[in-house]
Design a protein around this motif. Structure first.
Motif, PDB file in Angstrom:
ATOM      1  N   LEU A 223    -133.727 -12.996  -5.867  1.00 22.45           N
ATOM      2  CA  LEU A 223    -133.156 -12.451  -6.910  1.00 22.45           C
ATOM      3  C   LEU A 223    -131.673 -12.440  -6.358  1.00 22.45           C
ATOM      4  O   LEU A 223    -130.700 -12.495  -7.233  1.00 22.45           O
ATOM      5  N   GLY A 224    -131.466 -11.687  -5.009  1.00 22.90           N
ATOM      6  CA  GLY A 224    -130.318 -11.542  -4.549  1.00 22.90           C
ATOM      7  C   GLY A 224    -129.618 -12.858  -4.327  1.00 22.90           C
ATOM      8  O   GLY A 224    -128.275 -12.949  -4.621  1.00 22.90           O
ATOM      9  N   ARG A 225    -130.395 -13.754  -3.865  1.00 19.95           N
ATOM     10  CA  ARG A 225    -129.670 -15.363  -3.699  1.00 19.95           C
ATOM     11  C   ARG A 225    -129.198 -15.783  -4.932  1.00 19.95           C
ATOM     12  O   ARG A 225    -128.259 -16.574  -4.833  1.00 19.95           O
ATOM     13  N   LEU A 226    -129.894 -15.565  -5.951  1.00 23.58           N
ATOM     14  CA  LEU A 226    -129.348 -16.226  -7.491  1.00 23.58           C
ATOM     15  C   LEU A 226    -127.947 -15.484  -7.638  1.00 23.58           C
ATOM     16  O   LEU A 226    -127.113 -15.956  -8.345  1.00 23.58           O
ATOM     17  N   ILE A 227    -127.659 -14.067  -7.429  1.00 26.61           N
ATOM     18  CA  ILE A 227    -126.433 -13.342  -7.505  1.00 26.61           C
ATOM     19  C   ILE A 227    -125.377 -13.971  -6.844  1.00 26.61           C
ATOM     20  O   ILE A 227    -124.258 -14.458  -7.044  1.00 26.61           O
ATOM     21  N   ASN A 228    -125.861 -14.484  -5.493  1.00 30.87           N
ATOM     22  CA  ASN A 228    -124.973 -15.343  -4.417  1.00 30.87           C
ATOM     23  C   ASN A 228    -124.272 -16.381  -4.913  1.00 30.87           C
ATOM     24  O   ASN A 228    -123.449 -16.849  -4.508  1.00 30.87           O
TER      25      ASN A 228
ATOM     26  N   LEU B 128    -122.770  -7.327 -10.042  1.00 30.10           N
ATOM     27  CA  LEU B 128    -123.929  -7.419 -10.032  1.00 30.10           C
ATOM     28  C   LEU B 128    -124.680  -6.515  -9.003  1.00 30.10           C
ATOM     29  O   LEU B 128    -125.633  -5.947  -9.241  1.00 30.10           O
ATOM     30  N   ARG B 129    -124.086  -6.935  -7.739  1.00 31.67           N
ATOM     31  CA  ARG B 129    -124.744  -6.278  -6.608  1.00 31.67           C
ATOM     32  C   ARG B 129    -124.735  -4.694  -6.593  1.00 31.67           C
ATOM     33  O   ARG B 129    -125.676  -4.061  -6.427  1.00 31.67           O
ATOM     34  N   MET B 130    -123.519  -4.285  -6.902  1.00 34.07           N
ATOM     35  CA  MET B 130    -123.588  -2.709  -7.066  1.00 34.07           C
ATOM     36  C   MET B 130    -124.359  -2.400  -7.992  1.00 34.07           C
ATOM     37  O   MET B 130    -124.611  -0.930  -8.139  1.00 34.07           O
ATOM     38  N   THR B 131    -124.427  -2.909  -9.388  1.00 36.41           N
ATOM     39  CA  THR B 131    -125.216  -2.309 -10.356  1.00 36.41           C
ATOM     40  C   THR B 131    -126.612  -2.538 -10.159  1.00 36.41           C
ATOM     41  O   THR B 131    -127.271  -1.597 -10.410  1.00 36.41           O
ATOM     42  N   TYR B 132    -127.199  -3.601  -9.851  1.00 38.11           N
ATOM     43  CA  TYR B 132    -128.582  -3.988  -9.870  1.00 38.11           C
ATOM     44  C   TYR B 132    -129.116  -3.882  -8.345  1.00 38.11           C
ATOM     45  O   TYR B 132    -130.531  -3.689  -8.350  1.00 38.11           O
TER      46      TYR B 132
END
Length: 135
Positions: free
Chosen positions: A79-84, A95-99
Motif C-alpha cells: 500500500l505504501g508503494r501505491l502512494i509512491n 498521504l504518508r504523514m496522514t496514513y
C-alpha cells in the motif's frame, strides 16, 4: 466509498494489527521461556499430554503468527508503494504523514507550512490522484 479511500483506511489500521500480532508472539515467547510446573497428569479417560507436546504446539503457533505478521507487513509495504506512484511529491507526503506515520493534522500543517484548509484540499486531491492510479 472509493477504492483509494478504502485502501488508505486499511493502511491506517495495519499498524494496530501488526502490533497485536507482535504482542501475541511476545506472550508466547514468555510462556516458552518460563519454567512450567506442569506434570503429566491423567484425567480419567483422557489422554496424557507431555510438556514437549505443549512446547511444540507453542512453537508452531508462534511460527504461524510470525508468518501472518509478515503477510500484514508486506501488505503495508504494498500500500505504501501505491502512494509512491503519485506524481506530486506533496501529495505523497500528505498521504504518508496522514496514513503511515499518523501525524496530527496540525503537525502536518506546521511541517508543510500550510493552512488546515490547504491540507484538506491537498489530501482530497491526493486521494483523487491515487484513485486515478487504481483505475
Amino acid at each position: 466509498m472509493n477504492k483509494a479511500k478504502e485502501l488508505l483506511d486499511e493502511l491506517q489500521n495495519l499498524d494496530m494489527d501488526i502490533q497485536s500480532r507482535i504482542d501475541e508472539i511476545n506472550e508466547l515467547e514468555a510462556g516458552l521461556l518460563s519454567s512450567p510446573k506442569w506434570t503429566t497428569d491423567k484425567v480419567q479417560g483422557g489422554q496424557t499430554r507431555k510438556v514437549d507436546d505443549v512446547y511444540t504446539q507453542l512453537i508452531v503457533m508462534k511460527e504461524a503468527i510470525e508468518q501472518d505478521t509478515n503477510e500484514v507487513i508486506n501488505r503495508k509495504l504494498e500500500l505504501g508503494r501505491l502512494i509512491n506512484k503519485l506524481k506530486n511529491p506533496k501529495s505523497r507526503s500528505i498521504l504518508r504523514m496522514t496514513y503511515i506515520t499518523k501525524m496530527y493534522v496540525d503537525d502536518i500543517c506546521d511541517k508543510l507550512a500550510i493552512s488546515k484548509s490547504s491540507y484538506y484540499n491537498m489530501r482530497r486531491n491526493a486521494v483523487d490522484e491515487l484513485e486515478h492510479i487504481l483505475e
